[in-house]
Scaffold this active site. Structure first.
Site, PDB file in Angstrom:
ATOM      1  N   GLY A  38      24.996  -1.313   0.969  1.00 47.43           N
ATOM      2  CA  GLY A  38      24.871  -1.531  -0.600  1.00 47.43           C
ATOM      3  C   GLY A  38      25.298  -2.945  -1.157  1.00 47.43           C
ATOM      4  O   GLY A  38      25.668  -3.403  -0.099  1.00 47.43           O
ATOM      5  N   SER A  85      28.048  -4.100   4.661  1.00 50.18           N
ATOM      6  CA  SER A  85      27.208  -3.107   5.401  1.00 50.18           C
ATOM      7  C   SER A  85      28.203  -1.438   6.629  1.00 50.18           C
ATOM      8  O   SER A  85      29.160  -3.164   6.641  1.00 50.18           O
ATOM      9  CB  SER A  85      26.046  -4.155   6.564  1.00 50.18           C
ATOM     10  OG  SER A  85      25.372  -5.000   5.967  1.00 50.18           O
ATOM     11  N   LYS A 132      32.845  -2.413   9.101  1.00 51.42           N
ATOM     12  CA  LYS A 132      32.103  -2.295   7.935  1.00 51.42           C
ATOM     13  C   LYS A 132      32.567  -3.901   7.228  1.00 51.42           C
ATOM     14  O   LYS A 132      33.602  -4.514   7.897  1.00 51.42           O
ATOM     15  CB  LYS A 132      33.096  -1.722   7.123  1.00 51.42           C
ATOM     16  CG  LYS A 132      32.795  -1.739   5.646  1.00 51.42           C
ATOM     17  CD  LYS A 132      33.924  -0.861   4.511  1.00 51.42           C
ATOM     18  CE  LYS A 132      33.666  -0.759   2.966  1.00 51.42           C
ATOM     19  NZ  LYS A 132      34.257  -0.383   2.281  1.00 51.42           N
ATOM     20  N   ASP A 141      38.147   5.263  -7.400  1.00 52.94           N
ATOM     21  CA  ASP A 141      37.212   5.095  -7.453  1.00 52.94           C
ATOM     22  C   ASP A 141      36.313   6.758  -6.165  1.00 52.94           C
ATOM     23  O   ASP A 141      35.519   7.003  -5.785  1.00 52.94           O
ATOM     24  CB  ASP A 141      36.340   4.267  -6.497  1.00 52.94           C
ATOM     25  CG  ASP A 141      34.703   4.158  -7.554  1.00 52.94           C
ATOM     26  OD1 ASP A 141      34.650   4.952  -8.377  1.00 52.94           O
ATOM     27  OD2 ASP A 141      34.216   3.372  -6.007  1.00 52.94           O
TER      28      ASP A 141
END
Length: 338
Positions: free
Chosen positions: A71, A75, A89, A191
């Site tokens: 995204g 990755s 990640k 978030d």
């Protein structure tokens, strides 16, 4: 895109009295009082240690690296590390805002020293990546426990799985347990949303993706208009009104976001429709919230009580919202009736 947050706010005070962001930029590998600050990876009975994390990744121990997803953040890969299944990640550099993307990487480490069953555990993180593992667009790599490939977003909107009342209550309780632990350690996630909550094979929810998070000093707030916070990250549908108005950042912003997420768990619907700017304006100016009155799922006794909880969680005034600690007994009481 997350805010460009000063790295000194993102790491424990004993780690970075000073730092230099360069090619190999982790402040965790800087010298402190004459010694190199590095936490070694430890193994207990063949397993990666659960209590420590490392500033060094043993690249030769990575096996079977397979892509899982990607995204705007970068990755994610599934791999084997010292015989353990892990998630790797790679945080991507944003060409438009390099500082924000770099600070997003450091923000990921806000919970690195914390261990809780409802938080994704970080095993190691580094900006020093070998050429055969990295690329020019990568800022750094984070090694985490592999929870699985399911998120609440997929479960809620995938349509195939039954999401009964006892199940979404259990998920909601897991999230609030995780938030309570984070907030008690001075970390605000900023978030919280279904896509950032992973669900294990054992049906345990774990809060993930700390790229927007902030480490607060005890009892303090940070203004969203601080020069160090040119804009606050997070997803607009879940963003607390005080953030939209440039007011203080506190743990109560996560409670607001949880309220929207909880509503999604209950209804399996999208919280808002229409133009983004219209939604942002209406949330602040007209107290716009997802619909509860007249919705069939809120007609039961449990539904009515959840409707009341939602009203408290997404109150326009942060001080009127309950803390995560205050929310827990209400959720546990609802679960005990199932």
């Amino acid at each position: 895109m997350p805010s460009p947050i000063p790295a000194t706010r993102l790491l424990p005070s004993h780690v970075c009295p000073s730092l230099d962001i360069g090619t190999c930029s982790s402040p965790l590998t800087k010298h402190s009082h004459g010694s190199t600050l590095q936490v070694p990876v430890q193994r207990f009975h063949g397993r990666v240690a659960s209590r420590l994390w490392s500033t060094v990744i043993q690249w030769k121990e990575l096996r079977s690296v397979q892509p899982v997803g990607s995204g705007g953040f970068g990755s994610v890969y599934k791999a084997e590390y010292f015989g353990e299944t892990v998630a790797l990640k790679k945080v991507k550099k944003c060409a438009k805002n390099k500082l924000a993307s770099r600070q997003s990487f450091w923000a990921e480490l806000n919970a690195a020293h914390l261990r809780h069953r409802n938080i994704v555990r970080i095993i190691a993180a580094t900006t020093c990546v070998p050429a055969d593992f990295g690329d020019e667009s990568s800022i750094g790599t984070i090694l985490m426990e592999f929870v699985g490939s399911r998120s609440l977003q997929q479960i809620i909107y995938g349509g195939a799985e039954l999401l009964a009342e006892d199940r979404w209550l259990r998920y909601a309780t897991d999230i609030v347990h995780g938030l309570h632990f984070l907030h008690s350690n001075g970390v605000v996630h900023l978030d919280i949303k279904p896509a950032n909550v992973l669900v294990s094979a054992e049906e345990l929810c774990k809060i993930a993706d700390f790229g927007c998070s902030l480490k607060l000093n005890q009892g303090c707030e940070v203004s969203a208009l601080s020069p160090h916070l040119s804009h606050v990250g997070g997803t607009y549908t879940h963003r607390a009104p005080e953030l939209l108005k440039g007011e203080g950042v506190s743990p109560k912003v996560d409670i607001f976001s949880f309220g929207i997420t909880f509503w999604q768990l209950i209804t399996r619907e999208q919280p808002y429709s229409g133009d983004r700017q219209h939604v942002l304006y209406a949330v602040v100016a007209h107290n716009l919230r997802p619909p509860v009155h007249g919705h069939p799922v809120f007609r039961s006794e449990t539904g009515r009580q959840c409707r009341t909880l939602l009203g408290h969680c997404w109150s326009g005034e942060a001080r009127s919202r309950p803390s995560a600690e205050e929310l827990l007994p209400h959720l546990e009481q609802l679960r005990s009736r199932k």
